[in-house]
Design a protein around this motif. Sequence first.
Motif, mmCIF file in Angstrom:
data_model
loop_
_atom_site.group_PDB
_atom_site.id
_atom_site.type_symbol
_atom_site.label_atom_id
_atom_site.label_comp_id
_atom_site.label_asym_id
_atom_site.label_seq_id
_atom_site.Cartn_x
_atom_site.Cartn_y
_atom_site.Cartn_z
ATOM 1 N N ALA A 347 -9.657 7.145 9.405
ATOM 2 C CA ALA A 347 -10.234 6.070 8.596
ATOM 3 C C ALA A 347 -11.748 6.045 8.679
ATOM 4 O O ALA A 347 -12.405 5.389 7.871
ATOM 5 N N ASN A 389 -15.029 -0.143 0.766
ATOM 6 C CA ASN A 389 -14.229 0.636 -0.174
ATOM 7 C C ASN A 389 -15.008 0.778 -1.490
ATOM 8 O O ASN A 389 -16.177 0.395 -1.575
ATOM 9 N N HIS A 495 -6.249 6.743 3.091
ATOM 10 C CA HIS A 495 -6.271 6.169 4.435
ATOM 11 C C HIS A 495 -6.125 4.653 4.409
ATOM 12 O O HIS A 495 -5.457 4.073 5.266
ATOM 13 N N SER A 496 -6.757 4.004 3.440
ATOM 14 C CA SER A 496 -6.639 2.543 3.352
ATOM 15 C C SER A 496 -5.223 2.128 2.996
ATOM 16 O O SER A 496 -4.706 1.122 3.493
ATOM 17 N N ARG A 499 -3.199 2.482 6.085
ATOM 18 C CA ARG A 499 -3.522 1.381 6.997
ATOM 19 C C ARG A 499 -2.797 0.110 6.591
ATOM 20 O O ARG A 499 -2.270 -0.623 7.447
ATOM 21 N N ALA A 543 -6.421 -5.160 5.815
ATOM 22 C CA ALA A 543 -5.982 -3.837 5.362
ATOM 23 C C ALA A 543 -5.594 -3.855 3.890
ATOM 24 O O ALA A 543 -5.912 -2.917 3.143
ATOM 25 N N ALA A 546 -8.777 -4.015 1.808
ATOM 26 C CA ALA A 546 -9.455 -2.720 1.801
ATOM 27 C C ALA A 546 -8.757 -1.739 0.874
ATOM 28 O O ALA A 546 -9.397 -1.009 0.112
ATOM 29 N N ALA A 547 -7.426 -1.708 0.916
ATOM 30 C CA ALA A 547 -6.674 -0.784 0.066
ATOM 31 C C ALA A 547 -6.761 -1.174 -1.402
ATOM 32 O O ALA A 547 -6.819 -0.300 -2.278
ATOM 33 N N GLU A 550 -9.654 0.417 -3.286
ATOM 34 C CA GLU A 550 -9.712 1.871 -3.430
ATOM 35 C C GLU A 550 -8.933 2.297 -4.666
ATOM 36 O O GLU A 550 -8.037 1.585 -5.138
#
Length: 579
Positions: A347, A389, A495-496, A499, A543, A546-547, A550
Amino acid sequence: MTRSGWRDSVASVARVLSPRGALALQKVDGALLFALRAALAMALPALPLVLAGRAGLAVYTMLGAFITTFGRNLPYSRRARILASAGLAMTACVGCGAALAVVARPQAGGTGAAVVVAATAAVAGLAKFTCDATRLGGLGAVLLLFAFAVAANGSPTPTDVLLQTELALAGAATAWVLAMVGRYVHPDRPQRLAVATALHELAALLDLTDSGDTTGRARRRATAGVLHAYHSLGVAPPTATDRANRDGTCVRLTDLSWSMLISSTHRSSNRPTSMTRHLRRQARLLTTRRRQLPPVLPELLASSAAARAGVVHGLAGIPAAQADPTAQRATELVVGHQLGGPLSNSALVVPALRMILGTGAAGGLAVLLNLGHGYWAAISAAAVLHSINVRTSAQRAIQRTLGTLVGLVLALGVLAVHPVPAVLVLVIVLLESLLEYVVARNYGLGVVFLTPVALLLVDLASPTPVEDLVYDRGLASALGITIGLVCALLVVHDHSAVRAERALAACTQAAERAERALAGGAGTSLSVAQAQLAAAVVELHDADDAAAGELWSAGIDPTVLAAAEQRAYSLLNRLLRHQ
């Protein structure tokens, strides 16, 4: 790619490039004192050099003094370590940059300029990796990169390298001393500010809960605020290391916030309407400069008693015989790790790679275009990419663009009157204090003052025609912002998303451990289960946020997320009542 695939791709890009939230303002306590401290850190080591006729050298003390932005409201013991590390890193950036300038001679162009661009990109990636690994927020990596770039693009002689390094160290040492002086005046001020933030976040959540319009984000912010308050105080919910600590006003207020936070999952019909007003009033009392800690407001105690019907047992203190030191220590470690622990290498690598590619491309293109002060392009790209992100990169791009435009007007106004070096230093100090006052509220406001600071520092070190400075800064910023945003869109990773999936699984496991603890099963104690579950809820939302920013999102069903959160807070309520 099929037509449906193109539509999905366009929709993903539109989602992450949304400007929503770019101009939002955050509430920050204690900003005025912090701004004054930053101004003193800049002025004290720089003014003697200016008065001695060595104004160009004052730039390097100011670069060292930039460490004041690190560890903004950390307790003094942790602040001392972080600022010392940041000071050494800033000094190393200046020293290495100056040494590279002696060897490469970037001012002559050619291979030397290319070497400096490559080194600047490497420093940017390393700074991003380190700041993410240590969870240092704010301008972090951008300031380290700025210090290196300014030194690496100068024209020092071999004898100047050691002097510039020593001056940067002197500036950093001054900032460190000023940041620690408060320890002898208001030793608990960082803890007070952390508790005040928790009270503000809780009040905001209760306002939404009472109106029936609560959101997961508001609850996550309130939960994170309370856990950070506990972490700052060095205790954890709901037990304490000893009775003395638990009897402290800040700990009692955090206990109160914790129990009210847990109970807020169910809208309370008997909650006094004045509850949020009392919470905000208590927060204001905590942020005053009075040395004596204010007591808990009687009105707040009465309101909480009416709302919680006696569940807030922590306010009366916990007898020492009931404390569980083993569970307390384990709980502190859980909260401390999940709120401030390191991220996985996978990450960390991709954001650092984005930073390297973006700064390298921006700096290289600036050299090819023969743009004066081309390293500003690399710094602008780094500012855009120093984010969580792609969505926050897009927000940074908007903030950087608007802030730079306004900042250029300010810089033009200052430079047009051709101030003498002493006045120029005073203006830089004033702008730096304004920068530190507003940057935590909104990054774009910070850029308004950061832009003239950068230009005036360059002019102080090497006087340049005003038109050239403004033109170079504007063009380099546009170039860097564009390349940074394009790089954020091109470097796609999952990666996000991974996570977020792991966070959902961890929250589910924490809930299962809490149920076993409530059932009296062997293994996790109630206090540890409580802290694990609360930290897991915060991580789940962090998490997922953050995702969601993206291009490769996690795709977690919102109903599944809401169900996991509801289950977690229901269990936290049961744990609190059971204890």
